[in-house]
Scaffold this motif. Structure first.
Motif, PDB file in Angstrom:
ATOM      1  N   THR A  58       0.596  -1.009  -0.435  1.00 29.74           N
ATOM      2  CA  THR A  58      -0.186   0.497  -0.428  1.00 29.74           C
ATOM      3  C   THR A  58       1.287   1.699   0.376  1.00 29.74           C
ATOM      4  OG1 THR A  58       0.118  -0.111   2.576  1.00 29.74           O
ATOM      5  CG2 THR A  58      -1.802  -1.208   0.686  1.00 29.74           C
ATOM      6  N   ARG A  87       2.454   2.869  -6.104  1.00 28.21           N
ATOM      7  CA  ARG A  87       1.309   3.461  -6.997  1.00 28.21           C
ATOM      8  C   ARG A  87       2.412   3.993  -8.148  1.00 28.21           C
ATOM      9  NH1 ARG A  87      -3.401   5.565  -7.583  1.00 28.21           N
ATOM     10  NH2 ARG A  87      -4.169   7.231  -8.368  1.00 28.21           N
ATOM     11  N   GLU A 132      -3.945   2.725 -13.969  1.00 27.06           N
ATOM     12  CA  GLU A 132      -4.449   2.238 -12.259  1.00 27.06           C
ATOM     13  C   GLU A 132      -3.967   1.245 -11.612  1.00 27.06           C
ATOM     14  OE1 GLU A 132      -4.837   4.403  -9.568  1.00 27.06           O
ATOM     15  OE2 GLU A 132      -6.433   5.970 -10.670  1.00 27.06           O
ATOM     16  N   MET A 162      -4.535  -0.994  -7.521  1.00 26.75           N
ATOM     17  CA  MET A 162      -4.943  -1.081  -6.492  1.00 26.75           C
ATOM     18  C   MET A 162      -4.409  -1.849  -5.540  1.00 26.75           C
ATOM     19  SD  MET A 162      -8.456  -3.480  -8.016  1.00 26.75           S
ATOM     20  CE  MET A 162      -9.077  -3.445  -6.523  1.00 26.75           C
ATOM     21  N   THR A 163      -5.039  -2.078  -4.105  1.00 25.49           N
ATOM     22  CA  THR A 163      -4.343  -2.687  -3.636  1.00 25.49           C
ATOM     23  C   THR A 163      -5.357  -4.464  -3.325  1.00 25.49           C
ATOM     24  OG1 THR A 163      -5.263  -1.645  -1.467  1.00 25.49           O
ATOM     25  CG2 THR A 163      -2.946  -0.897  -2.206  1.00 25.49           C
ATOM     26  N   ASP A 223     -10.895  -5.943  -4.045  1.00 24.47           N
ATOM     27  CA  ASP A 223     -12.165  -5.126  -3.364  1.00 24.47           C
ATOM     28  C   ASP A 223     -13.232  -4.059  -4.582  1.00 24.47           C
ATOM     29  OD1 ASP A 223     -13.709  -3.142  -2.111  1.00 24.47           O
ATOM     30  OD2 ASP A 223     -12.386  -1.530  -1.226  1.00 24.47           O
ATOM     31  N   LYS A 259     -15.719  -2.731  -4.332  1.00 30.95           N
ATOM     32  CA  LYS A 259     -16.401  -0.622  -4.805  1.00 30.95           C
ATOM     33  C   LYS A 259     -15.373  -0.894  -5.609  1.00 30.95           C
ATOM     34  CE  LYS A 259     -19.775  -1.474  -1.024  1.00 30.95           C
ATOM     35  NZ  LYS A 259     -19.456  -0.569  -0.758  1.00 30.95           N
ATOM     36  N   GLN A 260     -13.789  -0.107  -5.348  1.00 28.70           N
ATOM     37  CA  GLN A 260     -12.390   0.662  -5.613  1.00 28.70           C
ATOM     38  C   GLN A 260     -12.446   0.110  -7.399  1.00 28.70           C
ATOM     39  OE1 GLN A 260      -8.810  -0.703  -4.230  1.00 28.70           O
ATOM     40  NE2 GLN A 260      -7.673   0.854  -4.747  1.00 28.70           N
ATOM     41  N   PHE A 261     -12.990  -0.751  -7.395  1.00 33.33           N
ATOM     42  CA  PHE A 261     -12.569  -1.508  -8.673  1.00 33.33           C
ATOM     43  C   PHE A 261     -13.987  -0.955  -9.457  1.00 33.33           C
ATOM     44  CE2 PHE A 261     -12.936  -4.763 -12.208  1.00 33.33           C
ATOM     45  CZ  PHE A 261     -11.946  -4.640 -13.075  1.00 33.33           C
ATOM     46  N   GLN A 291     -15.360   1.706  -9.017  1.00 34.66           N
ATOM     47  CA  GLN A 291     -14.702   3.335  -9.417  1.00 34.66           C
ATOM     48  C   GLN A 291     -14.037   3.433 -10.403  1.00 34.66           C
ATOM     49  OE1 GLN A 291     -14.004   4.206  -5.396  1.00 34.66           O
ATOM     50  NE2 GLN A 291     -16.036   4.860  -4.691  1.00 34.66           N
ATOM     51  N   ILE A 292     -12.722   2.377 -10.273  1.00 34.20           N
ATOM     52  CA  ILE A 292     -11.676   2.242 -11.270  1.00 34.20           C
ATOM     53  C   ILE A 292     -12.321   2.217 -13.112  1.00 34.20           C
ATOM     54  CG2 ILE A 292     -10.073   1.398 -12.344  1.00 34.20           C
ATOM     55  CD1 ILE A 292      -8.717   1.133  -9.516  1.00 34.20           C
TER      56      ILE A 292
END
Length: 129
Positions: free
Chosen positions: A89, A94, A104, A106-107, A111, A113-115, A117-118
């Motif tokens: 993280t 990044r 982009e 992500m960790t 996740d 939700k994060q995916f 959004q991306i």
């Protein structure tokens, strides 16, 4: 319904299963490569809307694979969306991903939700199947 083709480049079988199970519920057609070399082989014969690329893998890591994909794209004129995936993280990771040609980052753990959004920032719509 049209599916979003995704190439998951991940060496950990548990992560492969978790991500595959999760994303298949949201309109993704998923193929798996266990390392960067397998990913490059799959890209010779297939088009993917999104590549989800683990950073740390045997044979060929995610940064080297991304660099080679970007070199190939210069010849083909196409561009793949590559999202880096790592357990680290740190901001430095990044930066390394983005400077290495990924779109982009992500960790883990993955996740949804994060995916979501991306991928929506790239114009893809995830729909619950």
């Amino acid at each position: 319904m049209s599916y979003i083709k995704l190439l998951l480049v991940e060496d950990n079988v548990l992560n492969q299963k978790l991500i595959n199970l999760t994303l298949s519920k949201y309109g993704f057609e998923i193929e798996v490569a266990n390392n960067g070399k397998e990913a490059l082989d799959k890209l010779k014969d297939n088009h993917y809307d999104i590549i989800l690329m683990d950073l740390m893998m045997p044979v060929m890591d995610g940064l080297e694979t991304t660099r080679l994909i970007r070199e190939q794209e210069k010849e083909t004129g196409s561009r793949n969306i590559i999202i880096g995936l790592t357990a680290n993280t740190y901001d430095a990771d990044r930066d390394k991903c983005l400077k290495g040609g990924m779109d982009e980052y992500m960790t883990k753990p993955f996740d949804i939700k994060q995916f979501g959004q991306i991928v929506s920032s790239f114009g893809f719509e995830m729909s619950k199947v």
